[in-house]
Design a protein around this motif. Sequence first.
Motif, PDB file in Angstrom:
ATOM      1  N   ASN A 241       0.809  -1.211   0.000  1.00 62.15           N
ATOM      2  CA  ASN A 241       0.000   0.000   0.000  1.00 62.15           C
ATOM      3  C   ASN A 241       0.847   1.268   0.000  1.00 62.15           C
ATOM      4  O   ASN A 241       0.458   2.283  -0.579  1.00 62.15           O
ATOM      5  CB  ASN A 241      -0.919   0.007   1.222  1.00 62.15           C
ATOM      6  CG  ASN A 241      -1.945  -1.116   1.193  1.00 62.15           C
ATOM      7  OD1 ASN A 241      -1.857  -2.027   0.375  1.00 62.15           O
ATOM      8  ND2 ASN A 241      -2.919  -1.072   2.088  1.00 62.15           N
TER       9      ASN A 241
ATOM     10  N   TYR B 104       1.685   2.894  -3.524  1.00 65.17           N
ATOM     11  CA  TYR B 104       0.657   3.298  -4.484  1.00 65.17           C
ATOM     12  C   TYR B 104       0.925   4.678  -5.072  1.00 65.17           C
ATOM     13  O   TYR B 104       0.840   4.883  -6.285  1.00 65.17           O
ATOM     14  CB  TYR B 104      -0.726   3.287  -3.827  1.00 65.17           C
ATOM     15  CG  TYR B 104      -1.312   1.920  -3.594  1.00 65.17           C
ATOM     16  CD1 TYR B 104      -0.886   0.807  -4.312  1.00 65.17           C
ATOM     17  CD2 TYR B 104      -2.314   1.737  -2.641  1.00 65.17           C
ATOM     18  CE1 TYR B 104      -1.433  -0.446  -4.075  1.00 65.17           C
ATOM     19  CE2 TYR B 104      -2.866   0.486  -2.402  1.00 65.17           C
ATOM     20  CZ  TYR B 104      -2.431  -0.601  -3.125  1.00 65.17           C
ATOM     21  OH  TYR B 104      -2.976  -1.840  -2.898  1.00 65.17           O
TER      22      TYR B 104
ATOM     23  N   ARG C 132       0.090  -3.381 -11.481  1.00 68.00           N
ATOM     24  CA  ARG C 132       0.496  -1.987 -11.301  1.00 68.00           C
ATOM     25  C   ARG C 132       1.744  -1.602 -12.094  1.00 68.00           C
ATOM     26  O   ARG C 132       2.035  -0.413 -12.237  1.00 68.00           O
ATOM     27  CB  ARG C 132       0.707  -1.678  -9.814  1.00 68.00           C
ATOM     28  CG  ARG C 132      -0.564  -1.852  -8.982  1.00 68.00           C
ATOM     29  CD  ARG C 132      -0.402  -1.241  -7.613  1.00 68.00           C
ATOM     30  NE  ARG C 132      -0.257   0.200  -7.672  1.00 68.00           N
ATOM     31  CZ  ARG C 132      -1.273   1.063  -7.683  1.00 68.00           C
ATOM     32  NH1 ARG C 132      -2.524   0.627  -7.662  1.00 68.00           N
ATOM     33  NH2 ARG C 132      -1.049   2.371  -7.719  1.00 68.00           N
TER      34      ARG C 132
END
Length: 259
Positions: A54, A57, A99
Amino acid sequence: MSTPLTRFTADSLPVEVHPSEADLGRAAAERAAATIRDAVARRGTARVVIATGNSQYAFTDALREQGIPWDRVTVFHMDEYVGIAADHPASFRRWIKERIEDPFAPAAVHYIDGNAPGPEAECARYEAELRTLPLDLVCMGVGENGHLAFNEPHQARFDDDRWARVITLTQRSREQQVGEGHFATVADVPETAISLTVPALLAAASVQVCVPEQRKATAIAATLTEPISPACPATILRRTSHATLFLDPDSAGKLDLPR
């Protein structure tokens, strides 16, 4: 270009505190893009290790704004749970695919196979791939207990001669994965993972460490103030002048910042 609120050096480690998590991510992405472009200009290719999680990001989102010659970039990641399939929601291979690989289409992406029948053999295979050519850039974070990748407190070896190992996760690291929403309970989190070692993470010509969020404030305070030792693996960054630590006001909240 993002302008930090403050810059300082902790022993040998440059530290930047940016106004927000988005600004932190943008600054790190700008630095990463410049490093990659320089490597491609010098050698024709670039080799980059990218962390998952996280805390990365904002950084990976900001990479979309950068002019990076991805068709010349080979990407590695730094850890994967043992026994986790590539399509598991918490798989780090899935994170990198969604990602990094899918949006940017790098020249190559090398994955740690958490499903490999022999984890030790998988460590050796991945280490050999990493050592084929120099690494230009490592982009990573710091865990809530001060771990780097999954090099855990009191287990990490700053002088490890291996570049990839099977690691036993601490309770705190497993709890972090639940807290971030990747698993329902601690019992669901695998007990072991394959991780790049500290020497592997610091072997690149340039190292970037992105650490936003208040939940990392205690770890960052320890990183920058406690004795340099495996008790807090991230303290080794203070001996790493080719690294830069990117913070936001929340993660820097327990520091006595220079003005």
